[in-house]
Scaffold this motif. Sequence first.
Motif, PDB file in Angstrom:
ATOM      1  N   ARG A 178      76.497  17.715  36.345  1.00 27.27           N
ATOM      2  CA  ARG A 178      75.081  17.358  36.428  1.00 27.27           C
ATOM      3  C   ARG A 178      74.646  17.220  37.899  1.00 27.27           C
ATOM      4  NH1 ARG A 178      70.950  15.945  33.476  1.00 27.27           N
ATOM      5  NH2 ARG A 178      72.181  16.175  31.554  1.00 27.27           N
ATOM      6  N   TRP A 181      74.156  20.652  39.262  1.00 29.77           N
ATOM      7  CA  TRP A 181      72.923  21.281  38.747  1.00 29.77           C
ATOM      8  C   TRP A 181      71.704  20.742  39.459  1.00 29.77           C
ATOM      9  CZ3 TRP A 181      70.964  25.124  36.110  1.00 29.77           C
ATOM     10  CH2 TRP A 181      69.660  25.030  35.607  1.00 29.77           C
ATOM     11  N   GLU A 182      71.707  19.469  39.737  1.00 30.92           N
ATOM     12  CA  GLU A 182      70.557  18.882  40.431  1.00 30.92           C
ATOM     13  C   GLU A 182      70.479  19.372  41.880  1.00 30.92           C
ATOM     14  OE1 GLU A 182      71.097  14.728  39.985  1.00 30.92           O
ATOM     15  OE2 GLU A 182      70.438  14.677  37.882  1.00 30.92           O
ATOM     16  N   GLU A 189      66.040  22.099  32.423  1.00 37.33           N
ATOM     17  CA  GLU A 189      67.382  21.930  31.901  1.00 37.33           C
ATOM     18  C   GLU A 189      68.081  23.268  31.862  1.00 37.33           C
ATOM     19  OE1 GLU A 189      69.003  19.180  31.115  1.00 37.33           O
ATOM     20  OE2 GLU A 189      67.305  17.903  31.660  1.00 37.33           O
ATOM     21  N   LEU A 196      76.514  21.552  31.630  1.00 40.85           N
ATOM     22  CA  LEU A 196      76.690  20.113  31.884  1.00 40.85           C
ATOM     23  C   LEU A 196      77.900  19.534  31.144  1.00 40.85           C
ATOM     24  CD1 LEU A 196      72.957  18.962  31.728  1.00 40.85           C
ATOM     25  CD2 LEU A 196      74.306  19.602  33.739  1.00 40.85           C
TER      26      LEU A 196
END
Length: 443
Positions: A178, A181-182, A189, A196
């Motif tokens: 996560r 990804w951020e 999403e 994730l």
Amino acid sequence: MKQIITRKLKKNALTIAITLAAAGSIFVVSAYNGSQMEPGPEKGKWPASTKVAPQQMEQNADKPSDRLGASETAKKAGSASLLSQVAVQPTPSATYQAEVTGYGETKPRFELTYTSEISGRIEWLAETFESGRVVKQGDLLAKLDDTSYQQAVSQAKADVATAQLELLEEQRQGEQARSEWERSGLSGEPSSPLVLREPQLASAEAALENAQKTLAKAERDLNFTDITAPFDGVIVSRNVQLGSFINVGGEVAMLYSVDRIEIEIPLSDKQWANLPQAVINVDAAKSDELTLNESNNSTHQWSATISSAGSDSDNRQQWTAYVERTHQYVAQDTRQRSLVLVVENPLQQDTPLYPGTFVQATIEGVTIDYLWELPSSARSQQGEIWTVDNEGLLQKSTANTLFERQNKIYVTPTQDESLVQVVKRPLSNFKAGMKVMPTVEEL
């Protein structure tokens, strides 16, 4: 010729002389006898030579009537002696409380065929684990070899530890995914949950849950190696021996609970009619949770007396029971409906009441007016009651017996008279209209 005629004349003369002599002799005898007899009295007169006292004359005058009275008395006595004497009971109509009597067998509340949850070899038996012994709930009865079950618990604990570690690692990897990804700068999403690591995290959580349940089962199986009593009871039979191997579902023992005894009493429709509504509606009262003061229908609302059936009445043991419930169905074998009586703590009574005892139950019923109380012998084999009317004639009627108690029957009166003579012991040769001589005998 002259000589012959002369001889014949002499013979005839001799015969005539003999005949005349015989006739004279008869006449003399008759005259003598007549002179010895007294002349009879004339009509209405006594002979002069006979003196009769006045009292004797009165007695002689009364003799014909005396003989007539004695004859009539003898005839009456003879006629009475020909009548059959029957014992009768003067019976009035009165009010009596009904009594319902039934029979049943005492049974425990629980009859358990105790089976094993696991398989294994019996390595220990308790001294109390014998037929006939009373055991308490939780008492240890036997032990199985628990080596394999101890190993299963250890393995399950290791699996739980591994699953917990894998879950922690997966949680860390999910957090890292996560964060990456951020930092990528992409909005929204990701298109797949795999980015994730959400499925991997769910799998690790499920693996841990499964390992925990496996551990719980292993620990439960280990506990089952100790065979304990499930309730307070008596051991009816023990089906295992020291060293025997038992499979899953194998019978260990038969146990009866001892907290209370139940007796199922089948009753006929007539007996149900004699019971009060408090007994009939016991189930409705319990379902409505009514108190004794509110409805007189508590769990112990109606008592009964039970005694051992078949034993000597003088030495018969008695116990107090109560009506616990009634069956709301008719049994197929008896075609009757039953009620269930309960005796609490049967083995702690002054005289213990054991399961399997055949007992007689007596329950107080309703109060019924206008009944005859008769000995049981007053009812004939054909179910008839015989009575004697005021003229001494026999009458019969069918007996409608409502209930029985202590060698007495209580029947609906068949006549409207206030006091009726009921035959106590009718005979098979009785006929309606037959004249008898009743002899009063009290009940």
